[in-house]
Design an enzyme around this catalytic site. Structure first.
Site, PDB file in Angstrom:
ATOM      1  N   ASP A   1      -2.961  -7.194   2.409  1.00 17.82           N
ATOM      2  CA  ASP A   1      -2.784  -6.526   3.695  1.00 17.82           C
ATOM      3  C   ASP A   1      -3.940  -5.558   3.962  1.00 17.82           C
ATOM      4  O   ASP A   1      -4.618  -5.109   3.043  1.00 17.82           O
ATOM      5  CB  ASP A   1      -1.466  -5.738   3.713  1.00 17.82           C
ATOM      6  CG  ASP A   1      -0.261  -6.658   3.624  1.00 17.82           C
ATOM      7  OD1 ASP A   1      -0.386  -7.834   4.011  1.00 17.82           O
ATOM      8  OD2 ASP A   1       0.796  -6.187   3.156  1.00 17.82           O
TER       9      ASP A   1
HETATM   10  N1  URA Z   1       2.383  -8.048  -1.013  1.00 17.46           N
HETATM   11  C1  URA Z   1       2.277  -7.231   0.048  1.00 17.46           C
HETATM   12  O1  URA Z   1       3.292  -6.768   0.578  1.00 17.46           O
HETATM   13  N2  URA Z   1       1.065  -6.935   0.504  1.00 17.46           N
HETATM   14  C2  URA Z   1      -0.074  -7.395  -0.059  1.00 17.46           C
HETATM   15  O2  URA Z   1      -1.164  -7.080   0.407  1.00 17.46           O
HETATM   16  C3  URA Z   1       0.040  -8.243  -1.171  1.00 17.46           C
HETATM   17  C4  URA Z   1       1.289  -8.556  -1.635  1.00 17.46           C
END
Ligand code: URA
Length: 239
Positions: A102
């Site tokens: 993310d």
């Molecule tokens: N899980 C998440 O919630 N975000 C990420 O960036 C990776 C795994």
């Protein structure tokens, strides 16, 4: 054999959707013949050209491991003009990230221009363990920990949690730092796991991916994967 539009996207030429448009517009040739069918399958030995230019000839494969900072997007381009993981790497090759972190997640991400390598690693059968450190807005109860260890169901599918550990608790602030290892690659999966228990993830970082970790990379730093590491990743795929 893979679908043509997927292979074009894997070479980093354009997105899968735009590749489909190019196929429909009869701009794509495979081994010198125009392809009009969207479902056509190609292998790595087929020569693909777009507008008469071969896109998969003499492609030198590159492989990177990056410690992604916050506020960097995990894609090759961003329409909103935000910094991407590819912007952080000094290369002219059409590389792209293998999977996603993310925008606000930090940590280990791999990048390559080798479509076969990327597809292999992302295949669910690979079961690569990914470990995350998460700061959460709760001091977990015994029941929470038990539920996590049993596995949490997200969007009707159970997520196998291979390892879970509370590393730190801040009793005053009511927050904890936890370590969680999963094999899943679904988007936002760690945040969704905790959401199922009514818990928010305040900070998230991926600290390892299989046998790889980011201990020696500062935020924003990257290095090439070694031949040995690439072979080892492939070897774990062939099991
Ligand atoms: N899980 C998440 O919630 N975000 C990420 O960036 C990776 C795994």
């Amino acid at each position: 054999m893979e679908r043509l539009q997927k292979v074009i996207a894997a070479y980093g030429y354009t997105s899968r959707r735009k590749a489909e448009e190019l196929i429909k517009k009869q701009k794509v040739m495979v081994n010198g013949k125009i392809v009009t069918e969207l479902g056509s399958k190609v292998s790595e030995h087929d020569i693909i050209s777009i507008d008469g230019v071969i896109i998969n000839k003499d492609v030198k494969h590159e492989y990177y491991i990056l410690n992604k900072p916050r506020r960097v997007i995990s894609s090759a381009t961003d329409e909103a003009g935000r910094i991407t993981v590819v912007d952080l790497i000094d290369t002219d090759a059409r590389i792209y990230p293998i999977g996603r972190l993310d925008y606000d997640t930090t940590g280990l991400i791999l990048l390559t221009n080798d479509g076969e390598f990327a597809n292999t690693l992302m295949h669910p059968s690979m079961e690569i363990e990914k470990t995350y450190m998460a700061k959460i807005d709760k001091i977990l109860t015994k029941e929470d920990i038990l539920a996590l260890k049993k596995g949490i169901t997200v969007d009707k599918r159970k997520v196998e949690i291979r390892h879970f550990k509370v590393k730190k608790k801040d009793l005053e602030k009511g927050t904890s730092i936890v370590e969680i290892t999963i094999i899943e690659g679904r988007n936002h999966i760690v945040k969704k796991i905790f959401k199922e228990l009514g818990i928010n993830v305040l900070k998230l970082s991926r600290v390892s991916y299989g046998f790889l970790d980011i201990k020696n990379l500062k935020s924003g730093e990257y290095r090439n994967l070694t031949i040995k590491e690439i072979k080892k990743l492939y070897a774990s795929a062939k099991k």
